[in-house]
Design a protein around this motif. Structure first.
Motif, mmCIF file in Angstrom:
data_model
loop_
_atom_site.group_PDB
_atom_site.id
_atom_site.type_symbol
_atom_site.label_atom_id
_atom_site.label_comp_id
_atom_site.label_asym_id
_atom_site.label_seq_id
_atom_site.Cartn_x
_atom_site.Cartn_y
_atom_site.Cartn_z
ATOM 1 N N VAL A 144 0.831 -1.210 0.000
ATOM 2 C CA VAL A 144 0.000 0.000 0.000
ATOM 3 C C VAL A 144 0.868 1.263 0.000
ATOM 4 O O VAL A 144 0.354 2.354 0.195
ATOM 5 C CB VAL A 144 -0.976 0.031 1.211
ATOM 6 C CG1 VAL A 144 -2.062 -0.999 1.070
ATOM 7 C CG2 VAL A 144 -0.236 -0.164 2.529
ATOM 8 N N TYR A 174 0.171 3.741 -4.979
ATOM 9 C CA TYR A 174 -1.001 3.150 -5.633
ATOM 10 C C TYR A 174 -0.644 2.006 -6.574
ATOM 11 O O TYR A 174 -1.293 0.954 -6.567
ATOM 12 C CB TYR A 174 -1.763 4.259 -6.384
ATOM 13 C CG TYR A 174 -3.032 3.774 -7.028
ATOM 14 C CD1 TYR A 174 -4.130 3.421 -6.244
ATOM 15 C CD2 TYR A 174 -3.124 3.646 -8.412
ATOM 16 C CE1 TYR A 174 -5.302 2.950 -6.834
ATOM 17 C CE2 TYR A 174 -4.286 3.180 -9.009
ATOM 18 C CZ TYR A 174 -5.375 2.840 -8.203
ATOM 19 O OH TYR A 174 -6.527 2.372 -8.778
ATOM 20 N N ALA A 181 -5.720 -2.823 -2.709
ATOM 21 C CA ALA A 181 -5.304 -2.723 -1.308
ATOM 22 C C ALA A 181 -5.320 -1.263 -0.840
ATOM 23 O O ALA A 181 -5.746 -0.958 0.276
ATOM 24 C CB ALA A 181 -3.908 -3.331 -1.143
ATOM 25 N N VAL A 182 -4.865 -0.366 -1.710
ATOM 26 C CA VAL A 182 -4.829 1.063 -1.349
ATOM 27 C C VAL A 182 -6.262 1.578 -1.127
ATOM 28 O O VAL A 182 -6.542 2.274 -0.141
ATOM 29 C CB VAL A 182 -4.106 1.889 -2.438
ATOM 30 C CG1 VAL A 182 -4.301 3.388 -2.219
ATOM 31 C CG2 VAL A 182 -2.622 1.552 -2.450
ATOM 32 N N GLU A 216 -7.667 0.083 2.154
ATOM 33 C CA GLU A 216 -7.063 0.731 3.328
ATOM 34 C C GLU A 216 -7.751 2.074 3.594
ATOM 35 O O GLU A 216 -8.161 2.384 4.709
ATOM 36 C CB GLU A 216 -5.566 0.944 3.085
ATOM 37 C CG GLU A 216 -4.873 1.659 4.234
ATOM 38 C CD GLU A 216 -3.463 2.118 3.884
ATOM 39 O OE1 GLU A 216 -3.248 2.571 2.737
ATOM 40 O OE2 GLU A 216 -2.578 2.024 4.746
ATOM 41 N N ARG A 217 -7.892 2.854 2.545
ATOM 42 C CA ARG A 217 -8.494 4.184 2.669
ATOM 43 C C ARG A 217 -9.927 4.098 3.188
ATOM 44 O O ARG A 217 -10.337 4.831 4.094
ATOM 45 C CB ARG A 217 -8.479 4.810 1.269
ATOM 46 C CG ARG A 217 -8.733 6.276 1.195
ATOM 47 C CD ARG A 217 -7.425 7.035 1.142
ATOM 48 N NE ARG A 217 -7.602 8.418 1.484
ATOM 49 C CZ ARG A 217 -7.782 9.375 0.578
ATOM 50 N NH1 ARG A 217 -7.804 9.087 -0.694
ATOM 51 N NH2 ARG A 217 -7.904 10.628 0.978
#
Ligand SMILES: Cc1ncc(COP(=O)(O)O)c(C=O)c1O
Length: 338
Positions: A107, A110, A116-117, A120-121
């Motif tokens: 992560v 990008y 995954a990014v 996570e956000r």
């Protein structure tokens, strides 16, 4: 085994099924039958020697290896296990761990893991309202409360310190204030940042091991007289040894008054925000500028999974400190009022 074999889907399928079967049997023995002990204790030299012999002498067999690891582990899923602070991992979370390990997307930026990014956000954005924060809030996942607290304090330093520490270093002695009952990793973060013993001002606690917030004012004055710039106050929510929650509201008001960063070490207890019956313990967390929460403690995820939440995660942090908004002390969170 050559590399082609090692990466072959057939081998993965075979061993994957074998592993899940072994683990399902294990959970059956632990959770349903409670037939195994919670721990098969061996002395450290005995354990070391046994593993040394096994790794030297045995030919590799997948099932034997997994069974041996299971035998020499603490059995957190046993209903009678009372041990260290780490959580009892949800089997579904363990399966997602397998998925994440195989994909090995990161992560950091990008391109290394787009899904995954985004996830996570979204996780950070979904949790922040439980602290009574607005959509400005954001955060990152990191590995462990120790690293999480360091990350938050580095953020505080870059926002509050009087010069650009990253490029120029800090001419002035910087410090944080924290209760003497706080987790030792806060002390370690200060030392890692190079602030030395003078960088940590320990606030005495009362007979409930709660920070004596009435002393903050005097301690700040003393620090200022000695030319020390106090960058942050860290509240414990809760302490590791006694489970005591500091008075976050009092600390938050103090920090607002003096334009000091307010960080909450909620590694152990910030997840109380999700529980309508316990979220009152976090009253005042809405005033925090950053919060750390360990998902591997009370949230049933494997170690290490830590959220570092920042209330104003943008360049506007700087502006925020110039025109600090004074928030009310009662705040509506996703779970009610805290
Ligand atoms: C209050 C508190 N902060 C920080 C930590 C450090 O967390 P980790 O072990 O995830 O690095 C702990 C761990 O016990 C803790 O209880």
């Amino acid at each position: 085994m050559d590399l082609l074999q090692a990466y072959h889907p057939t081998l993965f399928r075979e061993r994957g099924h074998q592993l899940v079967d072994l683990l399902a049997d294990y959970l059956q023995r632990q959770i349903v039958e409670e037939s195994d002990p919670t721990n098969s204790w061996k002395s450290p030299p005995q354990c070391y020697t046994e593993w040394e012999d096994y790794l030297k002498n045995e030919t590799f067999d997948f099932e034997t290896l997994v069974s041996k690891i299971l035998k020499d582990s603490n059995h957190l899923h046993h209903p009678k296990y009372v041990g260290h602070q780490v959580g009892v991992v949800l089997p579904d979370a363990a399966l997602m761990g397998l998925l994440g390990s195989l994909l090995n997307n990161g992560v950091a930026v990008y391109e290394v893991g787009q899904g995954a990014v985004a996830i996570e956000r979204l996780v950070m954005k979904a949790i922040a309202p439980y602290f009574g924060w607005s959509e400005e809030a954001d955060g990152i996942l990191t590995s462990g409360g120790t690293l999480g607290n360091l990350t938050a304090l580095l953020t505080a330093r870059s926002v509050v310190a009087s010069n650009e520490v990253w490029t120029e270093g800090h001419g002035q002695q910087l410090a944080i204030m924290v209760s003497e009952e706080a987790h030792y990793c806060v002390d370690r973060a200060v030392k890692t940042m190079g602030w030395g013993n003078k960088g940590i001002i320990k606030v005495p606690t009362d007979d409930q091991f709660r920070m004596k917030t009435e002393l903050l004012e005097t301690l700040l004055e003393q620090a200022q007289q000695q030319g020390v710039q106090v960058v942050a106050v860290v509240g414990s929510a809760c302490t590791t040894s006694t489970g005591t929650f500091d008075d976050l509201e009092a600390i938050g008001k103090f920090c607002q008054q003096h334009n000091i960063w307010f960080h909450v070490d909620g590694a152990h207890g910030a997840s109380a925000a999700f529980a309508p019956v316990y979220c009152h313990l976090l009253k005042g967390i809405e005033l925090a500028d950053s919060v750390v929460m360990d998902f591997h403690k009370m949230l049933m995820l494997p170690a290490l999974t830590t959220g570092v939440f920042i209330k104003m995660a943008s360049n506007r942090i700087a502006l925020f400190f110039k025109k600090r908004i004074i928030f009310g002390t009662t705040k509506k969170t996703k779970n009610g009022i805290i």
